[in-house]
Design an enzyme around this catalytic site. Structure first.
Site, PDB file in Angstrom:
ATOM      1  N   LYS A  46       0.796  -1.239   0.000  1.00  0.00           N
ATOM      2  CA  LYS A  46       0.000   0.000   0.000  1.00  0.00           C
ATOM      3  C   LYS A  46       0.831   1.293   0.000  1.00  0.00           C
ATOM      4  O   LYS A  46       0.369   2.342   0.440  1.00  0.00           O
ATOM      5  CB  LYS A  46      -0.993   0.045   1.189  1.00  0.00           C
ATOM      6  CG  LYS A  46      -1.803  -1.210   1.416  1.00  0.00           C
ATOM      7  CD  LYS A  46      -2.273  -1.876   0.152  1.00  0.00           C
ATOM      8  CE  LYS A  46      -3.328  -1.127  -0.619  1.00  0.00           C
ATOM      9  NZ  LYS A  46      -3.600  -1.821  -1.919  1.00  0.00           N
ATOM     10  N   SER A  47       2.057   1.191  -0.490  1.00  0.00           N
ATOM     11  CA  SER A  47       2.934   2.364  -0.502  1.00  0.00           C
ATOM     12  C   SER A  47       3.075   2.991  -1.891  1.00  0.00           C
ATOM     13  O   SER A  47       3.836   3.946  -2.048  1.00  0.00           O
ATOM     14  CB  SER A  47       4.333   1.955  -0.016  1.00  0.00           C
ATOM     15  OG  SER A  47       4.252   1.369   1.253  1.00  0.00           O
ATOM     16  N   ILE A  50       1.669  -0.287  -7.350  1.00  0.00           N
ATOM     17  CA  ILE A  50       1.016  -0.342  -8.659  1.00  0.00           C
ATOM     18  C   ILE A  50       1.343   0.933  -9.466  1.00  0.00           C
ATOM     19  O   ILE A  50       1.515   0.888 -10.678  1.00  0.00           O
ATOM     20  CB  ILE A  50      -0.517  -0.527  -8.479  1.00  0.00           C
ATOM     21  CG1 ILE A  50      -1.203  -0.852  -9.792  1.00  0.00           C
ATOM     22  CG2 ILE A  50      -1.144   0.656  -7.854  1.00  0.00           C
ATOM     23  CD1 ILE A  50      -2.703  -1.092  -9.610  1.00  0.00           C
ATOM     24  N   HIS A 101       7.431  -7.119  -2.376  1.00  0.00           N
ATOM     25  CA  HIS A 101       7.312  -6.606  -1.002  1.00  0.00           C
ATOM     26  C   HIS A 101       8.341  -7.267  -0.092  1.00  0.00           C
ATOM     27  O   HIS A 101       8.234  -7.171   1.137  1.00  0.00           O
ATOM     28  CB  HIS A 101       5.919  -6.915  -0.431  1.00  0.00           C
ATOM     29  CG  HIS A 101       4.781  -6.255  -1.142  1.00  0.00           C
ATOM     30  ND1 HIS A 101       4.798  -4.950  -1.565  1.00  0.00           N
ATOM     31  CD2 HIS A 101       3.545  -6.720  -1.480  1.00  0.00           C
ATOM     32  CE1 HIS A 101       3.641  -4.656  -2.140  1.00  0.00           C
ATOM     33  NE2 HIS A 101       2.865  -5.709  -2.104  1.00  0.00           N
ATOM     34  N   ARG A 123       6.001   5.360   2.040  1.00  0.00           N
ATOM     35  CA  ARG A 123       4.849   6.268   2.221  1.00  0.00           C
ATOM     36  C   ARG A 123       4.627   6.463   3.713  1.00  0.00           C
ATOM     37  O   ARG A 123       4.979   5.575   4.514  1.00  0.00           O
ATOM     38  CB  ARG A 123       3.616   5.602   1.590  1.00  0.00           C
ATOM     39  CG  ARG A 123       2.357   6.420   1.587  1.00  0.00           C
ATOM     40  CD  ARG A 123       1.198   5.625   0.968  1.00  0.00           C
ATOM     41  NE  ARG A 123       0.053   6.466   0.711  1.00  0.00           N
ATOM     42  CZ  ARG A 123      -1.131   6.032   0.286  1.00  0.00           C
ATOM     43  NH1 ARG A 123      -1.331   4.740   0.064  1.00  0.00           N
ATOM     44  NH2 ARG A 123      -2.121   6.882   0.072  1.00  0.00           N
ATOM     45  N   SER A 131      -5.000   2.822   3.984  1.00  0.00           N
ATOM     46  CA  SER A 131      -5.174   2.165   2.691  1.00  0.00           C
ATOM     47  C   SER A 131      -5.273   0.642   2.870  1.00  0.00           C
ATOM     48  O   SER A 131      -6.125  -0.030   2.274  1.00  0.00           O
ATOM     49  CB  SER A 131      -3.977   2.534   1.795  1.00  0.00           C
ATOM     50  OG  SER A 131      -4.055   1.899   0.557  1.00  0.00           O
ATOM     51  N   ALA A 220       0.356   8.209 -15.819  1.00  0.00           N
ATOM     52  CA  ALA A 220       0.579   7.747 -14.445  1.00  0.00           C
ATOM     53  C   ALA A 220      -0.245   8.558 -13.446  1.00  0.00           C
ATOM     54  O   ALA A 220      -0.188   8.300 -12.240  1.00  0.00           O
ATOM     55  CB  ALA A 220       2.059   7.828 -14.086  1.00  0.00           C
ATOM     56  N   LYS A 253      -8.309   6.210  -3.288  1.00  0.00           N
ATOM     57  CA  LYS A 253      -8.348   7.677  -3.196  1.00  0.00           C
ATOM     58  C   LYS A 253      -7.100   8.325  -3.773  1.00  0.00           C
ATOM     59  O   LYS A 253      -7.159   9.392  -4.369  1.00  0.00           O
ATOM     60  CB  LYS A 253      -8.489   8.093  -1.736  1.00  0.00           C
ATOM     61  CG  LYS A 253      -9.905   8.241  -1.261  1.00  0.00           C
ATOM     62  CD  LYS A 253      -9.923   9.085   0.006  1.00  0.00           C
ATOM     63  CE  LYS A 253     -11.319   9.513   0.367  1.00  0.00           C
ATOM     64  NZ  LYS A 253     -11.338  10.156   1.688  1.00  0.00           N
TER      65      LYS A 253
HETATM   66  P1  A3P Z   1      -5.201   4.587  -1.272  1.00  0.00           P
HETATM   67  O1  A3P Z   1      -5.833   3.328  -0.755  1.00  0.00           O
HETATM   68  O2  A3P Z   1      -4.796   5.520  -0.164  1.00  0.00           O
HETATM   69  O3  A3P Z   1      -6.018   5.259  -2.316  1.00  0.00           O
HETATM   70  P2  A3P Z   1      -0.070  -0.390  -3.582  1.00  0.00           P
HETATM   71  O4  A3P Z   1      -0.072  -0.403  -5.066  1.00  0.00           O
HETATM   72  O5  A3P Z   1       1.304  -0.407  -2.976  1.00  0.00           O
HETATM   73  O6  A3P Z   1      -0.966  -1.449  -3.026  1.00  0.00           O
HETATM   74  O7  A3P Z   1      -0.644   1.011  -3.107  1.00  0.00           O
HETATM   75  C1  A3P Z   1      -1.994   1.335  -3.340  1.00  0.00           C
HETATM   76  C2  A3P Z   1      -2.207   2.796  -2.975  1.00  0.00           C
HETATM   77  O8  A3P Z   1      -1.586   3.630  -3.981  1.00  0.00           O
HETATM   78  C3  A3P Z   1      -3.684   3.157  -2.971  1.00  0.00           C
HETATM   79  O9  A3P Z   1      -3.809   4.169  -1.970  1.00  0.00           O
HETATM   80  C4  A3P Z   1      -3.854   3.689  -4.382  1.00  0.00           C
HETATM   81  O10 A3P Z   1      -4.987   4.478  -4.585  1.00  0.00           O
HETATM   82  C5  A3P Z   1      -2.569   4.496  -4.520  1.00  0.00           C
HETATM   83  N1  A3P Z   1      -2.253   4.819  -5.922  1.00  0.00           N
HETATM   84  C6  A3P Z   1      -2.215   3.985  -6.981  1.00  0.00           C
HETATM   85  N2  A3P Z   1      -1.973   4.659  -8.111  1.00  0.00           N
HETATM   86  C7  A3P Z   1      -1.842   5.963  -7.768  1.00  0.00           C
HETATM   87  C8  A3P Z   1      -1.594   7.177  -8.497  1.00  0.00           C
HETATM   88  N3  A3P Z   1      -1.454   7.185  -9.818  1.00  0.00           N
HETATM   89  N4  A3P Z   1      -1.539   8.327  -7.806  1.00  0.00           N
HETATM   90  C9  A3P Z   1      -1.707   8.346  -6.466  1.00  0.00           C
HETATM   91  N5  A3P Z   1      -1.950   7.241  -5.729  1.00  0.00           N
HETATM   92  C10 A3P Z   1      -2.009   6.068  -6.366  1.00  0.00           C
END
Ligand code: A3P
Length: 293
Positions: A46-47, A50, A101, A123, A131, A220, A253
């Site tokens: 969640k940092s 993706i 990870h 993050r 998240s 992006a 979000k």
């Molecule tokens: P939130 O749940 O706060 O929206 P990971 O890919 O490591 O699992 O991280 C997912 C988090 O990155 C989610 O956070 C997701 O919305 C956010 N995220 C993915 N793409 C993004 C982008 N282009 N800009 C900002 N945040 C993004």
């Protein structure tokens, strides 16, 4: 932690998602042959994994950037230990981009030759926790929690995928000299995406034209990724892994400071105390609020 949790599988002191982890990969990780031009995106869950997978796919693959190829980001920059589509990593053409990870002590030893590159994205952990709470409640393969309080307890005990956040970041930070690694924060990417893309290009020694950089930045951006079926993981989470709510999105979000909508003052202060105690000797800069510098 024992090995009996329905959702987690503990291997060498680190928690994997039980049904997604590829044992043949983690059991043989030491000998996984690293190429000099491999790139690993390493994150705690969640940092911004993706997001970085998409940025690197756009930087490296012209067909991804100019949309002449419809290949999902996850196949361009696959998860290493969760090889979701069972790609043959040995036969994958160079340059290979992996997302992972893994903690510093479980990655392929070949990364220590310092030729292959690692991009470590971090993050602020209050937003990670927020998240992660939503994500765990959404995904059938994760344990749901009925409240932030309940999830915070698991998070602070490391009883989640990725184990303890403090251990993950400290391990990578303290062993940074063993690797060719760049640390970047989610918040820096959020505040200055173009500047961050240029910094990443510099680290990766990729010289893109201004026009190409524009195309990377555009695709992006959160809203564009959210509506891009290559990049939003929707097919994967809804059809391949499974969610508890068909409306739930991987790209939720994408903001800085959503924790303020979830934490009580008491929870925030408790978290601050634990953060200070654990992180006082780690000089990485954390941004907790969109309005901070
Ligand atoms: P939130 O749940 O706060 O929206 P990971 O890919 O490591 O699992 O991280 C997912 C988090 O990155 C989610 O956070 C997701 O919305 C956010 N995220 C993915 N793409 C993004 C982008 N282009 N800009 C900002 N945040 C993004």
């Amino acid at each position: 932690m024992d090995n009996t949790s329905t959702y987690l599988f503990n291997f060498k002191g680190y928690n994997f998602e039980r049904s997604l982890v590829k044992m043949e990969i983690i059991e043989n990780v030491d000998n996984f042959e690293i190429r000099n031009d491999d790139v690993f995106i390493i994150t705690y869950p969640k940092s911004g994994t993706i997001w970085t997978q998409q940025i690197l796919s756009l930087i490296y693959f012209e067909g991804h950037r100019n949309r002449t190829e419809n290949i999902q980001t996850v196949d361009r920059a696959p998860f290493f230990e969760y090889n979701l589509h069972d790609l043959d990593f040995i036969k994958m053409p160079s340059p290979r981009i992996f997302a992972s990870h893994l903690p510093y002590y479980l990655v392929p030893k070949g990364l220590k030759n310092k030729k292959a590159k690692i991009l470590y994205i971090y993050r602020n952990p209050k937003d990670i926790l927020t998240s992660f709470f939503h994500f765990s409640n959404l995904m059938v393969l994760f344990e749901a929690s009925d409240s932030i309080e309940n999830f915070m307890e698991k998070f602070l005990e490391g009883k989640v995928l990725g184990s303890l956040w403090f251990d993950h970041i400290r391990g990578w930070y303290e062993h940074r000299h063993d690797f060719n690694i760049l640390f970047m924060s989610y918040e820096d990417m959020k505040k200055d995406l173009r500047g961050s893309v240029l910094k990443i290009c510099h680290f990766l020694e990729k010289d893109l034209s201004a026009e190409d950089v524009d195309a990377v930045v555009k695709q992006a951006a959160f809203q564009n990724m959210k509506s891009d079926s290559r990049a939003n993981y929707e097919d994967i989470i809804q059809n391949e892994i499974g969610t508890r709510n068909s409306e739930g999105k991987f790209l939720r979000k994408g903001t800085i400071g959503d924790w303020k909508n979830h934490f009580t003052v008491e929870q925030s202060e408790r978290f601050d105390r634990i953060f200070l105690k654990n992180m006082k000797d780690i000089p990485l800069k954390f941004v907790w609020d969109m309005n901070e510098d």
